[in-house]
Design an enzyme around this catalytic site. Sequence first.
Site, PDB file in Angstrom:
ATOM      1  N   HIS A 257       0.829  -1.209   0.000  1.00 37.70           N
ATOM      2  CA  HIS A 257       0.000   0.000   0.000  1.00 37.70           C
ATOM      3  C   HIS A 257       0.865   1.261   0.000  1.00 37.70           C
ATOM      4  CE1 HIS A 257      -3.708   2.284   1.215  1.00 37.70           C
ATOM      5  NE2 HIS A 257      -2.785   3.094   1.726  1.00 37.70           N
ATOM      6  N   GLU A 258       1.825   1.322   0.914  1.00 35.50           N
ATOM      7  CA  GLU A 258       2.668   2.510   0.998  1.00 35.50           C
ATOM      8  C   GLU A 258       3.590   2.646  -0.210  1.00 35.50           C
ATOM      9  OE1 GLU A 258       1.803   4.665   2.999  1.00 35.50           O
ATOM     10  OE2 GLU A 258       0.547   3.405   4.282  1.00 35.50           O
ATOM     11  N   HIS A 261       1.833   4.639  -2.807  1.00 33.72           N
ATOM     12  CA  HIS A 261       2.024   6.074  -2.590  1.00 33.72           C
ATOM     13  C   HIS A 261       3.421   6.508  -3.013  1.00 33.72           C
ATOM     14  CE1 HIS A 261      -1.698   6.933  -0.490  1.00 33.72           C
ATOM     15  NE2 HIS A 261      -1.465   6.013   0.436  1.00 33.72           N
ATOM     16  N   GLU A 287      -4.456   7.800  -3.106  1.00 35.13           N
ATOM     17  CA  GLU A 287      -5.024   6.573  -2.567  1.00 35.13           C
ATOM     18  C   GLU A 287      -5.383   5.591  -3.673  1.00 35.13           C
ATOM     19  OE1 GLU A 287      -5.719   4.344   0.880  1.00 35.13           O
ATOM     20  OE2 GLU A 287      -4.705   6.249   0.517  1.00 35.13           O
TER      21      GLU A 287
END
Length: 492
Positions: A257-258, A261, A287
């Site tokens: 997830h990170e 980003h 996101e």
Amino acid sequence: MVQAFDDLMRFQRDTEALAQVAGRLGWDQETMMPRGAADQRSDESAAMESTLHQRRTDPRIAEWLSALDMGALDEVSQAQVRLIRRDFDRAAKIPADLATAIARTVSRGHVIWAEARADDDFASFAPILREILDLRQQEAAALAAGGDPYDALLDKYEPGAKAARLDEMFGALRPRLVTLREAVLEQPELPGLTQSFDEQGQMKLARLLAETFGYDFKRGRVDKAVHPFSSGSGDDVRITTRTVPLDPFNCLYSTVHEVGHATYEQNVDPVYRLTPIGQGASMGVHESQSRIYENQLGRSRAFTGWLYGQMRDTFGDFGIADEDTFYGAVNRVKNGYIRTEADELQYNLHVLLRFDLERALVSGDLPVADLESAWNDRFKADFGFGVDKASNGVLQDVHWSAGLFGYFPTYSLGNVYAGCLYKALRSAVPQLDDQLAKGDATQAVEWLRESLQQHGSLRAPRELITQAAGEAPTEEPLLAYLEEKFSALYSL
């Protein structure tokens, strides 16, 4: 006019550089800072914010802007000016002492929140939260100029978005999500993990996954934090994750997830570095990247087949017999308290709870003293069971301690955007599943870089998604994806 533009951009680059330094103070506070340094860090953060506010409201910006002929500028220069003007207009409405007070208070608030969360004691956090909310309400009033205060806060994270429009979109999401969830929870629960997984192995796999999804370790690093996050842009983009012995997916998928980003920031055209367009277009667009990496790619049947082999190589036999069972374990729907650990099906229901509560806080309809009980009542109504402790409820997220009111709805908006992008990605890369089954996300990441990431903030969020996806964003692709995936997974 040329001189005015050059002077404006030179000044802005220094401001952007200082903002990156300020962000690094926040990263350090979450990862490396000694606990006893909290008061000093509060003063340091306040001093940085005071300096940044002075620069963002410098009268020379207005002079440079007034000297420009927008019609004589190219597309990139027009976008730079548009964003500088927007930030100048917002900053000019906020008194300098208010901006400084917010920075100092949220720095203190984060430390108090972390201790309250560890102690499961909302009452010890409530006073500082009340201070933070009061400051943000003052800011919202200054920005709204008679309009909706919540929209004024939301606009910081998702330029152009309105709460009423999000209400409509979320209103379309909720009933179909609830219907699907109820059908799934009536089925037998899929097997999960049952043994402990050592931290060293989890972090080794986390780094492998980061590289697999294109994270450049020459310009980044991974550390541990209470709440995983990504920080920075350009050539210094850092991520954090966390390890849980009985839940390695927490670490692995938080990392992916990170990385979504982080690679967004790393993949912005380097020509834009340390300029207003040299970063993500909005938190909703940001996101969309983290969620498409984590879910549509990282939790797909194809990719989990490869990940299963990596797990066995790292941990040996961990009680899951085959790839299909492992795919079910990664994606199983189960009751839980924590938003960041929620399955795809229920995640947005967690976000909508927060969206409604923080709107009530900002409007003054919900006093801070009543927040914990309001949270617990709403959670039980939405999920069918009660919250057992504050760290699993109102204290689980860092956002309100950081004063990030208006941020939460961008999570669900990002999921909507991700659904639209995934639909276009599958069409553009017909061999996607074959590639993911080999642990190869290169072409998927490259499509996202070319279609969206490289542009930074060149275009407005909704326009950027529309161009990348080939159609205006709606909730339908996300709902269709979820219904197809979980109906097949649970044989509905």
